[in-house]
Write an enzyme that holds these catalytic residues in place. Sequence first.
Site, PDB file in Angstrom:
ATOM      1  CB  SER A 112      -0.907   0.023   1.229  1.00 36.75           C
ATOM      2  OG  SER A 112      -1.637   1.239   1.246  1.00 36.75           O
ATOM      3  CE  LYS A 121      -3.034  -2.623  -0.094  1.00 38.09           C
ATOM      4  NZ  LYS A 121      -4.027  -2.328  -1.066  1.00 38.09           N
ATOM      5  CG  HIS A 135      -4.582  -0.966   4.138  1.00 42.41           C
ATOM      6  ND1 HIS A 135      -4.920  -0.488   2.882  1.00 42.41           N
ATOM      7  CD2 HIS A 135      -3.781  -0.026   4.691  1.00 42.41           C
ATOM      8  CE1 HIS A 135      -4.344   0.679   2.698  1.00 42.41           C
ATOM      9  NE2 HIS A 135      -3.640   0.987   3.774  1.00 42.41           N
ATOM     10  CG  ASN A 136      -7.289  -1.805  -0.037  1.00 40.96           C
ATOM     11  OD1 ASN A 136      -6.220  -1.569   0.532  1.00 40.96           O
ATOM     12  ND2 ASN A 136      -7.375  -1.876  -1.342  1.00 40.96           N
ATOM     13  CD  GLU A 143      -7.496   2.962   0.471  1.00 40.24           C
ATOM     14  OE1 GLU A 143      -6.399   2.431   0.714  1.00 40.24           O
ATOM     15  OE2 GLU A 143      -7.978   3.006  -0.677  1.00 40.24           O
TER      16      GLU A 143
END
Length: 484
Positions: free
Chosen positions: A131, A185, A188-189, A192
């Site tokens: 990222s 990940k 994480h997104n 986000e």
Amino acid sequence: MAKEMADIGLIGLAVMGQNLVLNMCDHGFTVSVFNRTVSKVDEFLKKEANHKKIIGSHTLREFISSLKKPRKVMLMIKAGDPVDAFIDHILPFLDKGDVIIDGGNSHFPDSQRRYEMLKSKGILFIGTGISGGEEGARHGPSIMPGGNLDAWPHVKPILQSIAARVEGEPCCDWVGEGGAGHYVKMIHNGIEYGDMQLICEAYDLLKKALGFTYPELSKIFQTWNQGELNSYLIEITSKIFTEIDTDKQPLLDKILDVAGQKGTGKWTGINALDMGVPVTLIGEAVFARCLSSLKEERVAVSKVFKGPSEKCMQDKKVFTEAIQHALYASKIISYAQGFMLIRHASEAFKWKLNYGSIALMWRGGCIIRSKFLGKIKEAFTKNPDLKNLLMDDFFKKEIRRTEKNFRLTVSEGIKLGIPLPCFSSALTFFDGYRTERLPAYLLQAQRDFFGAHTYERVDKPRGEFFHTDWSGTGGIVSSSSYNV
Ligand code: 6PG
């Protein structure tokens, strides 16, 4: 003189791939490159001719033979079928013990499948989240590798040296077996998505309720960036407010209000539903993007329902602080939900994830990087078994400090008819999570009434199920035999 061999090979010379190669070279590694459209290799070599540490190849055979053993091949290509296709292409050239690293935004079940398939052939697979966008890839991204642990010692020096650093620590560490890296990940997104939507809601209130101009908004966000909300997304938003179009008007006013999405937030929402974990805020953030895409319908409906005509009577300074607190409290709740999901996945997939280390990996380099993640790291360092972030002393104190303003902000938004899907879902989650007795007992009674689905009793041990013949016309047979 013997031909120089590469420390690692990278396939896929789009911007992320190119920048990772340059980043690796800056850290002293020799990198071999290949691209399906071979002319890109020559263009890249020409452009970066001063980088003596790049080896270009025109065929896969040439590319593979330029790599030191065990060979390390990193794929920076489009997620999905192209990854499987490339793995199939390179497999015949590889030996047992060689390493394949997928650095794209792959879905974690695909990484789990690839890890197992390659393990059976003696090839070590790593699926890693990366990222930070183009800038991160060039100067220090956050890197979240998972897969075959035997591969880690081979790639650790490379990945940790190119990653972002916070207080000397690399924002890259081993996540866990199989699809764990891409799972983290994905979360994480999802986070986000939540962070971005929360910022949009705070902005919408500041603009519609308090009437701030773009230069004023930019200043407010700059101020917020000095405090507890300090983060990359707040920083770039303060810059976005001041961007002027060619006709000297604010560029923001020219951008269509239809949000795109590539699917990683949706995967998080689907996974939360699959796991039965109430990650409501990310779900709302995904749906907010879906709702934004119904532009024509919204335009038509906006002509029919005008909404409340009330004006905001709050003091500008006081209410700005309330919005700041609401943003901060919602963010705490979003991360608490995200880590609840990570905990469930870790247990369900037996990944033994290290929550503090995940927070540290997100502390720098990535899109959600923030000061706040340092506090999450501290919470898990103090108590690695912490069940929920809301039960950490620091976050308890912060929620108590901001709660009143959080409620004020959401109720004011509702009064004014300003949509706050993530603010309000965060508050509703909080109120549900802190409620000892929810009306779910009524729901259980309804289920039992119409479908004999049975219920547990407060005066009997858990696991004992009861059925009542509510209407006097039902039987005594319960439906538990077909419960899932
Ligand atoms: C990152 C970003 C990156 C990408 C998103 C955008 O961590 O660097 O998350 O992966 O910008 O996938 O996703 P959407 O197009 O779905 O907003």
